[in-house]
Write a protein that holds these residues in place. Structure first.
Motif, PDB file in Angstrom:
ATOM      1  N   LYS A 116     -11.789 -29.628 -52.435  1.00 22.57           N
ATOM      2  CA  LYS A 116     -12.975 -29.487 -51.583  1.00 22.57           C
ATOM      3  C   LYS A 116     -13.867 -30.713 -51.713  1.00 22.57           C
ATOM      4  O   LYS A 116     -14.545 -31.102 -50.768  1.00 22.57           O
ATOM      5  CB  LYS A 116     -13.746 -28.224 -51.967  1.00 22.57           C
ATOM      6  N   VAL A 131     -22.080 -29.409 -45.560  1.00 23.94           N
ATOM      7  CA  VAL A 131     -23.162 -28.637 -46.169  1.00 23.94           C
ATOM      8  C   VAL A 131     -23.868 -29.542 -47.185  1.00 23.94           C
ATOM      9  O   VAL A 131     -23.192 -30.201 -47.988  1.00 23.94           O
ATOM     10  CB  VAL A 131     -22.601 -27.378 -46.891  1.00 23.94           C
ATOM     11  N   LYS A 158     -18.996 -24.110 -56.569  1.00 20.83           N
ATOM     12  CA  LYS A 158     -17.635 -23.880 -56.082  1.00 20.83           C
ATOM     13  C   LYS A 158     -16.611 -24.668 -56.876  1.00 20.83           C
ATOM     14  O   LYS A 158     -16.822 -25.851 -57.127  1.00 20.83           O
ATOM     15  CB  LYS A 158     -17.510 -24.323 -54.617  1.00 20.83           C
ATOM     16  N   GLY A 162     -10.649 -24.677 -55.341  1.00 20.14           N
ATOM     17  CA  GLY A 162     -10.699 -23.247 -55.043  1.00 20.14           C
ATOM     18  C   GLY A 162     -10.087 -22.787 -53.746  1.00 20.14           C
ATOM     19  O   GLY A 162      -9.666 -23.570 -52.904  1.00 20.14           O
ATOM     20  N   LYS A 201     -25.721 -26.491 -51.097  1.00 18.97           N
ATOM     21  CA  LYS A 201     -26.797 -25.599 -50.671  1.00 18.97           C
ATOM     22  C   LYS A 201     -26.204 -24.265 -50.236  1.00 18.97           C
ATOM     23  O   LYS A 201     -25.177 -24.242 -49.547  1.00 18.97           O
ATOM     24  CB  LYS A 201     -27.511 -26.257 -49.473  1.00 18.97           C
ATOM     25  N   TYR A 202     -26.819 -23.162 -50.648  1.00 21.63           N
ATOM     26  CA  TYR A 202     -26.384 -21.857 -50.168  1.00 21.63           C
ATOM     27  C   TYR A 202     -27.175 -21.567 -48.896  1.00 21.63           C
ATOM     28  O   TYR A 202     -28.391 -21.395 -48.926  1.00 21.63           O
ATOM     29  CB  TYR A 202     -26.626 -20.783 -51.231  1.00 21.63           C
ATOM     30  N   PRO A 206     -25.637 -17.321 -42.918  1.00 18.93           N
ATOM     31  CA  PRO A 206     -24.648 -18.145 -42.220  1.00 18.93           C
ATOM     32  C   PRO A 206     -23.622 -17.318 -41.459  1.00 18.93           C
ATOM     33  O   PRO A 206     -23.298 -16.196 -41.852  1.00 18.93           O
ATOM     34  CB  PRO A 206     -23.968 -18.906 -43.365  1.00 18.93           C
ATOM     35  N   HIS A 235     -16.422 -12.758 -49.673  1.00 20.81           N
ATOM     36  CA  HIS A 235     -15.920 -14.014 -49.087  1.00 20.81           C
ATOM     37  C   HIS A 235     -14.515 -13.905 -48.535  1.00 20.81           C
ATOM     38  O   HIS A 235     -13.861 -14.904 -48.283  1.00 20.81           O
ATOM     39  CB  HIS A 235     -15.999 -15.177 -50.100  1.00 20.81           C
TER      40      HIS A 235
HETATM   41  P1  ADP Z   1     -12.663 -20.418 -50.175  1.00 25.87           P
HETATM   42  O1  ADP Z   1     -11.886 -21.673 -49.873  1.00 25.87           O
HETATM   43  O2  ADP Z   1     -12.624 -20.057 -51.631  1.00 25.87           O
HETATM   44  O3  ADP Z   1     -12.344 -19.284 -49.264  1.00 25.87           O
HETATM   45  P2  ADP Z   1     -14.959 -21.351 -48.668  1.00 25.87           P
HETATM   46  O4  ADP Z   1     -15.617 -22.611 -49.054  1.00 25.87           O
HETATM   47  O5  ADP Z   1     -14.051 -21.385 -47.463  1.00 25.87           O
HETATM   48  O6  ADP Z   1     -14.189 -20.765 -49.930  1.00 25.87           O
HETATM   49  O7  ADP Z   1     -16.042 -20.220 -48.439  1.00 25.87           O
HETATM   50  C1  ADP Z   1     -15.699 -18.862 -48.223  1.00 25.87           C
HETATM   51  C2  ADP Z   1     -16.908 -18.067 -47.736  1.00 25.87           C
HETATM   52  O8  ADP Z   1     -17.988 -18.170 -48.688  1.00 25.87           O
HETATM   53  C3  ADP Z   1     -17.520 -18.560 -46.427  1.00 25.87           C
HETATM   54  O9  ADP Z   1     -16.866 -18.044 -45.297  1.00 25.87           O
HETATM   55  C4  ADP Z   1     -18.939 -18.026 -46.579  1.00 25.87           C
HETATM   56  O10 ADP Z   1     -18.993 -16.653 -46.329  1.00 25.87           O
HETATM   57  C5  ADP Z   1     -19.243 -18.227 -48.032  1.00 25.87           C
HETATM   58  N1  ADP Z   1     -19.863 -19.563 -48.272  1.00 25.87           N
HETATM   59  C6  ADP Z   1     -19.206 -20.662 -48.684  1.00 25.87           C
HETATM   60  N2  ADP Z   1     -20.040 -21.716 -48.793  1.00 25.87           N
HETATM   61  C7  ADP Z   1     -21.267 -21.275 -48.441  1.00 25.87           C
HETATM   62  C8  ADP Z   1     -22.564 -21.894 -48.349  1.00 25.87           C
HETATM   63  N3  ADP Z   1     -22.750 -23.184 -48.660  1.00 25.87           N
HETATM   64  N4  ADP Z   1     -23.598 -21.125 -47.946  1.00 25.87           N
HETATM   65  C9  ADP Z   1     -23.423 -19.811 -47.634  1.00 25.87           C
HETATM   66  N5  ADP Z   1     -22.246 -19.175 -47.712  1.00 25.87           N
HETATM   67  C10 ADP Z   1     -21.168 -19.885 -48.105  1.00 25.87           C
END
Ligand code: ADP
Length: 494
Positions: A116, A131, A158, A162, A201-202, A206, A235
């Motif tokens: 990532k 982000v 993260k 992952g 940033k969270y 979203p 998620h």
């Molecule tokens: P993975 O690859 O582990 O599935 P992702 O980066 O694709 O992880 O994120 C999975 C989910 O986590 C997203 O669809 C969202 O719901 C939540 N998420 C991830 N990053 C953020 C963020 N910066 N802010 C808010 N929610 C997030």
């Protein structure tokens, strides 16, 4: 075109790819583990090769066994499906080294999106909005505090390596940071053998909106519009739809062209998905999945493009069969992931024997599955029974068709998440399209699941309960399905 393709996957996605092969006149090789001896996909293929014991580490993840099966059966190409080895650079390389075509992107493109952190860096350099956050790993707690302070709380930690939401931690304030970092690191270490963590940033409220990409070897790259996947639990996506309720022509053009730019920046070939977070009118690159996605059927329903077939054609050296102008959106499609799990018991998986099975049909319904009456869902893999897809002229009709299909669905006696889907579809906010990734929690959907379950049982508002009282009908259905199964066996087995 290839004569023979090996599908290095199982369940519904193996069948999905084999269906494309059949339409193209390409013969198929299945590979199966001990637990999948009697699985439908292993019977559907013309040939089937045993590749090892049930745990995926000893079969579906065994590169050598799969390459050996391809060589022994003279398969010219391998389709990896999703999960397992689909985004594994070593596997893509092993195919290449053995003169087998990997139906997917070049291994360099998989690598570019594998971490990532690398992906964020590459996208930032290509002018794709990411982000807000950092583009390197952080292990020192003091440094993490400084970074989180400068990004501003809440932040999300993260694992760089992952996937599947594993090891991600939301941090609301400085006091939560240290324990969250230690926990993310330890989960990442055991899940991915890599404890590199980064911070971003969270985002508030979203929506998860992603774009389907398709590219050929000449660099022709198009997008096939968007999918909204905001209905998630921990998620993990549960319901997806295309298009997104917030999509406008202007936004589609803007996000779509950025998704194409992201794919071109890494020399992408084949089907891929560029995922974005959409928050308060802005959107940010989240990650790119370098494979066919679970939710690809909704894109197929609204665009009319057969993505699996297009992947195979491109891998065999053909040019992309569509230009951007050829892609038009027709109506609306929704997908519910039907899992063998109990929503009212913390979504515990519920594997076991399906004694009665009848999938829905009728206008606008598509069911991608790998199960049948008498099939035993093994405990070793994911709990997906099928992907139920409804297509309609508009969102309202797609929802109505999905509700009708859920009523028709008979899966006895396993616990499934059908009531969960019913509860979401009946929710007023969902019906308005007012969703974000916190929807399930904010709307307290589990409470609604209880109500829907009780009400439906009382009213007998599902075909399963009606048929339960009528054993003759069940016997007739089982017989019909059973005879279909024995007729469709055919083909030589290795
Ligand atoms: P993975 O690859 O582990 O599935 P992702 O980066 O694709 O992880 O994120 C999975 C989910 O986590 C997203 O669809 C969202 O719901 C939540 N998420 C991830 N990053 C953020 C963020 N910066 N802010 C808010 N929610 C997030």
């Amino acid at each position: 075109m290839f004569n023979k393709i090996l599908i290095s996957n199982r369940g519904e996605i193996a069948i999905r790819v084999m269906r494309a092969c059949r339409e193209l006149g390409v013969s198929t090789v299945a590979v199966y583990s001990e637990a999948d001896k009697n699985a439908l996909f292993a019977k559907y293929a013309e040939e089937a090769v045993y590749i090892g014991p049930s745990p995926s580490s000893q079969s579906y993840l065994k590169i050598d066994n799969i390459i050996k099966a391809a060589r022994e059966t003279n398969a010219e190409a391998i389709h990896p499906g999703y999960g397992f080895l689909s985004e594994n650079t070593l596997f893509a390389k092993a195919c290449e080294e053995n003169g087998i075509v990997f139906i997917g992107p070049p291994h360099e493109a998989i690598d570019a999106m594998g971490s990532k952190i690398t992906a964020r860096r590459t996208m930032k350099n290509a002018g794709v909005p990411i982000v807000p956050g950092i583009e390197e790993g952080v292990s020192d707690p003091d440094e993490a505090v400084d970074i989180a302070d400068s990004i501003g709380y809440p932040v999300i930690l993260k694992p760089a390596a992952g996937g599947g939401g594993i090891g991600m931690k939301i941090v609301n304030g400085r006091e939560e940071l240290m324990p969250a970092l230690a926990s993310s690191q330890s989960v990442a270490r055991s899940a991915f053998a890599d404890d590199t963590i980064y911070i971003e940033k969270y985002l508030a409220e979203p929506r998860h909106i992603e774009f389907q990409i398709m590219a050929d070897r000449k660099g022709n790259t198009i997008h096939l519009s968007d999918r909204e996947c905001s209905i998630q639990r921990r998620h993990q996506k549960l319901i997806e739809e295309s298009p997104s309720p917030v999509m406008t022509e202007e936004l589609r053009e803007n996000m779509g062209s950025i998704a194409v730019k992201a794919a071109k920046a890494i020399g992408y070939v084949s089907a891929g998905t560029v995922e974005f977070m959409y928050s308060q009118g802005d959107f940010y690159f989240l990650e790119m999945n370098t494979r066919l996605q679970v939710e690809h059927p909704i894109t197929e329903m609204v665009t009319g493009v057969d993505l699996a077939k297009e992947q195979i054609l491109i891998a065999s050296g053909e040019d992309l069969g569509y230009s951007q102008d050829d892609i038009n959106i027709h109506g609306w499609a929704i997908e519910c992931r039907i899992n063998a799990e109990d929503p009212l018991n913390d979504f515990t998986p519920s594997p076991g024997k399906i004694k009665r099975y009848r999938s829905p049909g009728g206008p606008g319904i598509r069911v991608d599955s790998g199960v049948y009456t008498g099939y035993v869902i093994p405990p070793y893999y994911d709990s997906l029974i099928s992907k139920l897809v409804a297509h309609g002229r508009n969102r309202k009709e797609a929802i109505a068709r999905m509700e009708r299909a859920l009523y028709e669905y008979i899966i006895v006696p396993l616990k499934t998440n059908i009531f969960f889907h019913k509860a979401v579809l009946r929710n007023e906010r969902f019906r308005r399209g007012d969703i974000n990734t916190h929807f399930i929690v904010e709307e307290n959907i589990l409470e609604s699941v209880k109500e829907v379950t009780e009400r439906d049982y009382e009213k007998g508002a599902s075909l399963a309960s009606v048929l339960d009282a009528d054993t003759r009908k069940i016997a007739a259905i089982s017989a019909a399905v059973g005879s279909y199964m024995s007729q469709s066996k055919g083909g030589s087995k290795v």
